[in-house]
Design a protein around this motif. Sequence first.
Motif, PDB file in Angstrom:
ATOM      1  N   ARG A 239      -2.448  67.459  61.154  1.00  0.00           N
ATOM      2  CA  ARG A 239      -2.195  67.559  59.698  1.00  0.00           C
ATOM      3  C   ARG A 239      -3.327  66.927  58.897  1.00  0.00           C
ATOM      4  O   ARG A 239      -3.737  67.451  57.873  1.00  0.00           O
ATOM      5  N   SER A 240      -3.857  65.801  59.378  1.00  0.00           N
ATOM      6  CA  SER A 240      -4.939  65.149  58.641  1.00  0.00           C
ATOM      7  C   SER A 240      -6.201  66.002  58.669  1.00  0.00           C
ATOM      8  O   SER A 240      -6.930  66.068  57.681  1.00  0.00           O
TER       9      SER A 240
ATOM     10  N   ARG B  62      -6.202  69.315  58.895  1.00  0.00           N
ATOM     11  CA  ARG B  62      -5.914  70.481  58.071  1.00  0.00           C
ATOM     12  C   ARG B  62      -6.082  70.148  56.584  1.00  0.00           C
ATOM     13  O   ARG B  62      -6.551  70.961  55.804  1.00  0.00           O
ATOM     14  N   ASN B  63      -5.710  68.933  56.220  1.00  0.00           N
ATOM     15  CA  ASN B  63      -5.818  68.530  54.818  1.00  0.00           C
ATOM     16  C   ASN B  63      -7.219  68.066  54.448  1.00  0.00           C
ATOM     17  O   ASN B  63      -7.464  67.685  53.319  1.00  0.00           O
ATOM     18  N   GLY B  64      -8.116  68.076  55.398  1.00  0.00           N
ATOM     19  CA  GLY B  64      -9.491  67.677  55.125  1.00  0.00           C
ATOM     20  C   GLY B  64      -9.698  66.188  55.092  1.00  0.00           C
ATOM     21  O   GLY B  64     -10.676  65.694  54.551  1.00  0.00           O
ATOM     22  N   HIS B  65      -8.760  65.439  55.650  1.00  0.00           N
ATOM     23  CA  HIS B  65      -8.883  63.978  55.673  1.00  0.00           C
ATOM     24  C   HIS B  65      -9.077  63.501  57.089  1.00  0.00           C
ATOM     25  O   HIS B  65      -8.367  62.642  57.578  1.00  0.00           O
TER      26      HIS B  65
ATOM     27  N   VAL C 287     -11.269  72.436  62.586  1.00  0.00           N
ATOM     28  CA  VAL C 287     -10.118  72.603  61.703  1.00  0.00           C
ATOM     29  C   VAL C 287      -9.425  73.932  61.993  1.00  0.00           C
ATOM     30  O   VAL C 287      -8.195  74.001  62.067  1.00  0.00           O
TER      31      VAL C 287
ATOM     32  N   ASP D 249      -5.610  74.443  63.361  1.00  0.00           N
ATOM     33  CA  ASP D 249      -4.628  75.313  62.711  1.00  0.00           C
ATOM     34  C   ASP D 249      -4.021  76.291  63.707  1.00  0.00           C
ATOM     35  O   ASP D 249      -2.805  76.508  63.719  1.00  0.00           O
TER      36      ASP D 249
ATOM     37  N   HIS E 285       0.212  64.412  63.689  1.00  0.00           N
ATOM     38  CA  HIS E 285      -0.343  63.700  62.533  1.00  0.00           C
ATOM     39  C   HIS E 285      -1.846  63.936  62.432  1.00  0.00           C
ATOM     40  O   HIS E 285      -2.387  64.164  61.351  1.00  0.00           O
TER      41      HIS E 285
END
Length: 98
Positions: A81-82, A84-87, A58, A62, A78
């Motif tokens: 971003r996923s 980074r958002n923890g998903h 992660v 970033d 994409h």
Amino acid sequence: MRYKLTFIMGAAFGFVIGARAGRERYDQLAAAAQRFAKNPAVRNAAESAAQQSKTAAVKAADTVSAKVGPRLPDALAHKVRSLRNGHGPDDDWGTSNT
């Protein structure tokens, strides 16, 4: 070529030694490997390493997205971003489901 030959000779040597040891020795080694893998300390270390690697991934995502920014292809952006958002990908690798 020398390394390839060395590898082949090593593999052949291991095969001969393994064949002489027989099935009984193989079963002993397999049982020892299973005991090692089931050891709680080993399992905890593996889980810790998995969590640390996910955290590092992660952070790396970033850093890359901050430096590369809008030049990143859409599919990769994409994915970043996923993460980074923890998903991130839903997998249970490195977790003990016991």
